[in-house]
Design a protein around this motif. Structure first.
Motif, PDB file in Angstrom:
ATOM      1  N   SER A  53       0.837  -1.209   0.000  1.00  0.00           N
ATOM      2  CA  SER A  53       0.000   0.000   0.000  1.00  0.00           C
ATOM      3  C   SER A  53       0.867   1.253   0.000  1.00  0.00           C
ATOM      4  O   SER A  53       0.568   2.223  -0.703  1.00  0.00           O
ATOM      5  CB  SER A  53      -0.911   0.030   1.234  1.00  0.00           C
ATOM      6  OG  SER A  53      -1.844  -1.014   1.170  1.00  0.00           O
ATOM      7  N   ASP A 173      -5.961  -0.740  -4.590  1.00  0.00           N
ATOM      8  CA  ASP A 173      -5.382  -1.312  -3.369  1.00  0.00           C
ATOM      9  C   ASP A 173      -6.408  -2.217  -2.698  1.00  0.00           C
ATOM     10  O   ASP A 173      -7.295  -1.756  -1.986  1.00  0.00           O
ATOM     11  CB  ASP A 173      -4.939  -0.193  -2.414  1.00  0.00           C
ATOM     12  CG  ASP A 173      -4.123  -0.736  -1.238  1.00  0.00           C
ATOM     13  OD1 ASP A 173      -4.034  -1.975  -1.095  1.00  0.00           O
ATOM     14  OD2 ASP A 173      -3.590   0.080  -0.476  1.00  0.00           O
ATOM     15  N   GLU A 174      -6.290  -3.496  -2.938  1.00  0.00           N
ATOM     16  CA  GLU A 174      -7.185  -4.520  -2.380  1.00  0.00           C
ATOM     17  C   GLU A 174      -8.654  -4.121  -2.500  1.00  0.00           C
ATOM     18  O   GLU A 174      -9.382  -4.048  -1.505  1.00  0.00           O
ATOM     19  CB  GLU A 174      -6.811  -4.811  -0.924  1.00  0.00           C
ATOM     20  CG  GLU A 174      -5.389  -5.327  -0.819  1.00  0.00           C
ATOM     21  CD  GLU A 174      -5.123  -6.067   0.482  1.00  0.00           C
ATOM     22  OE1 GLU A 174      -6.067  -6.665   1.028  1.00  0.00           O
ATOM     23  OE2 GLU A 174      -3.963  -6.053   0.930  1.00  0.00           O
TER      24      GLU A 174
HETATM   25 MG   LIG Z   1      -2.082  -2.701   2.169  1.00  0.00          MG
END
Ligand SMILES: [Mg+2]
Ligand SMILES: Nc1ncnc2c1ncn2[C@@H]1O[C@H](COP(=O)(O)OP(=O)(O)OP(=O)(O)O)[C@@H](O)[C@H]1O
Length: 254
Positions: A53, A173-174
């Protein structure tokens, strides 16, 4: 053979060179080198806390770096001000949490950036927003507020909102990890279609089937470093490093 002399022709769209970052004693990004070409889909995987991240956030300067360079189309990231705002608008970002504005309708969420940042007229912004909401399959939700939508629908709105800014690349991000299992695929399908249309994408995800299907390249991070990179087939079938092998074993069956 014709040689392109245009300034952007052969340049990577996104390039990180020797990027370092610390949080106190923690070396969270350790000599990161990554270059992403136009139309390329790069999937970033790795254990929790490995810096995925943070790396993604440095690309649009949500995080600063200690040293190294980040180039967008060969240009260094602007430090601040209007140039930084313009560049940020060129990189769409979708997070695990959808971050939609709760007090606005879905349509207003998607129109906001184009009207306020790009100076598009309201009529044109509305037309484009409805088109995008249709493309991600939530046009009929346009007049609801986010709380009236499922998680999967909200995340698709978040993707439409990013696309409304006509970004040069999308960073994810995810995007599916906060979703109930039955909603994951509807979001992944939107991302697959985006990739097939040629969008440049960096995707942090644990969805290995998505990675196998869509990624041009898999980047494996551990302890702030890019430990391994390869095609999905190379990486998943023949991981080179023990850390990647251990990681892949640890997520098998999940
Ligand atoms: Mg992360
Ligand atoms: N603002 C911060 N201040 C201090 N440490 C931080 C900060 N943000 C992240 N970290 C630390 O930096 C490391 C990398 O975090 P990061 O969120 O980039 O990891 P990640 O690979 O995305 O992990 P996950 O898979 O859990 O999302 C972690 O050890 C985290 O605790």
């Amino acid at each position: 053979m014709a040689q392109s002399t245009s300034s952007t022709g052969n340049q990577p769209l996104i390039e990180l060179r020797h990027v370092d970052k610390h949080y106190g004693d923690l070396h969270v990004l350790n000599d990161i080198n990554l270059s992403v070409d136009r139309g390329e889909v790069v999937v970033v995987i790795g254990p929790s806390g490995s810096g995925k991240s943070t790396m993604c956030r440095t690309i649009n300067r949500l995080e600063t770096i200690d040293s190294g360079e980040i180039l967008i189309e060969g240009e260094p990231l602007p430090q601040e001000g209007k140039d930084l705002a313009r560049m940020r608008a060129e990189l769409g970002m979708v997070f695990q949490q959808f971050n939609l504005f709760a007090h606005m309708t879905v349509l207003q969420n998607v129109m906001l950036g184009p009207v306020d940042v790009l100076g598009v007229s309201k009529d044109e912004a509305r037309e484009r927003a409805m088109d995008l909401l249709g493309r991600v399959g939530v046009a009929e939700q346009a007049d609801k507020v986010p709380a009236q939508l499922s998680g999967g629908q909200q995340q698709r709105v978040a993707i439409a909102r990013s696309l409304a800014m006509q970004p040069k690349a999308m960073l994810f991000d995810e995007p599916t990890s906060a979703l109930d299992p039955e909603m994951i695929n509807e979001v992944l399908e939107v991302m697959v279609r985006l990739a097939q249309k040629g969008m440049t994408m960096i995707v942090i995800t644990h969805e290995m089937n998505f990675a196998r299907r869509v990624a041009d390249r898999v980047v494996f991070m551990a302890d702030g470093q890019i430990v391994e990179t390869g095609t999905p087939d190379e990486f998943f079938s023949h991981p080179q490093t023990k850390r990647a092998q251990d990681f892949l074993n640890s997520i098998k069956g999940h």
